[in-house]
Write a protein that holds these residues in place. Sequence first.
Motif, PDB file in Angstrom:
ATOM      1  N   HIS A  62       0.573  -1.179  -0.193  1.00  0.00           N
ATOM      2  CA  HIS A  62      -0.366  -0.073  -0.298  1.00  0.00           C
ATOM      3  C   HIS A  62       1.072   1.359   0.272  1.00  0.00           C
ATOM      4  O   HIS A  62       1.992   1.089   0.432  1.00  0.00           O
ATOM      5  N   HIS A  64       2.595   5.438   0.874  1.00  0.00           N
ATOM      6  CA  HIS A  64       1.746   6.664   1.826  1.00  0.00           C
ATOM      7  C   HIS A  64       2.639   7.304   0.915  1.00  0.00           C
ATOM      8  O   HIS A  64       3.490   7.827   0.543  1.00  0.00           O
ATOM      9  N   HIS A 106       4.872   0.499   0.915  1.00  0.00           N
ATOM     10  CA  HIS A 106       5.169  -0.787   1.679  1.00  0.00           C
ATOM     11  C   HIS A 106       4.416  -1.881   2.024  1.00  0.00           C
ATOM     12  O   HIS A 106       3.022  -1.977   1.655  1.00  0.00           O
ATOM     13  N   GLU A 108       3.523  -4.307   5.090  1.00  0.00           N
ATOM     14  CA  GLU A 108       4.274  -4.553   6.810  1.00  0.00           C
ATOM     15  C   GLU A 108       3.542  -6.199   7.145  1.00  0.00           C
ATOM     16  O   GLU A 108       2.131  -5.649   6.649  1.00  0.00           O
ATOM     17  N   GLN A 125       2.003   1.774  15.892  1.00  0.00           N
ATOM     18  CA  GLN A 125       1.650   2.300  14.809  1.00  0.00           C
ATOM     19  C   GLN A 125       0.948   4.096  14.568  1.00  0.00           C
ATOM     20  O   GLN A 125      -0.150   4.170  15.147  1.00  0.00           O
TER      21      GLN A 125
HETATM   22 CO    CO Z   1       1.978   1.644   5.519  1.00  0.00          CO
END
Ligand code: CO
Length: 291
Positions: A62, A64, A106, A108, A125
């Motif tokens: 996804h 950012h 990225h 995760e 987070q």
């Molecule tokens: Co992220």
Amino acid sequence: MSTDLRPVVDLVTAHRQREGAGFIVRRPFPTAGRRHADPFLMLDEMGPSTYGPGEAVGAPDHPHRGFETVTYMLDGEFEHEDSVGHRGTLGAGDVQWMTAGSGVIHSEMPSERIRKEGGRVHGFQLWVNLPARDKMVAPRYQEIPRERIPEADSEDGLAHVRVLAGEALGRSAVIETRTPIAYHDWTLRPGASVTVPLPRGYTAYVYVFGGTARVSGRAVGDGQLAALGDGEAVTLEVPGEATEPARLLVLAGVPLREPVVSYGPFVMNTEQQIAEAVRDYRSGGFGAIAR
Ligand code: CO
């Protein structure tokens, strides 16, 4: 000599929310009543969850743009990889401070071991907004292993702090922030009492994620976020008769006081910049994760 104590001016209880591919987080903000917490955009507590074999899920590829994602693990392992060519594993106590800036894609995910065998995952987070002048800076990673995070104890040994950003008990963080920020992880045993200076003008929050703490004299329980009024310091205490330690985060920072226009993983200042972000992402401008 009296210290101008920051009072608790608002208390909210984190709500539970499903994220990524379906993992559950406790989210103190944003909530219906508190859109964001300038300069912070979001705080998620991931878990604690104990997964069985094949159960653990994360957040696959996804994008950012326009802010920073800060991942702090307390338990378990996360694997990350991204379009800038970074990859690695974050373990308990490690911090990844990612400045997404102009944009990254990225993923995760819980480590392969946890996905296969199951295990416990607990962490945070935090999304930190970037000032308008920094929204399109080149992406940057600061990956700090647990042994490099400064730690300190109070003189009586009842309070312990890990300093992710800012300073506490005479220790200064090694992580560099784009705007002044404090991010502390405190463990307070019964009988602990500390006064934590936080510069006047910073917005400041305390999030309790274990036990109950007295924050500037007010009881704040597990899963509650206390917003602090202005002042010079906050007191963090746990009564001597408490049966368990309190765990809490202190978050404080200079507010940006700029327009926030967000669309999912993009946080900019104008609608036009959001449209550009979506266009850039769809046309492949964020690159891809090489696999
Ligand atoms: Co992220």
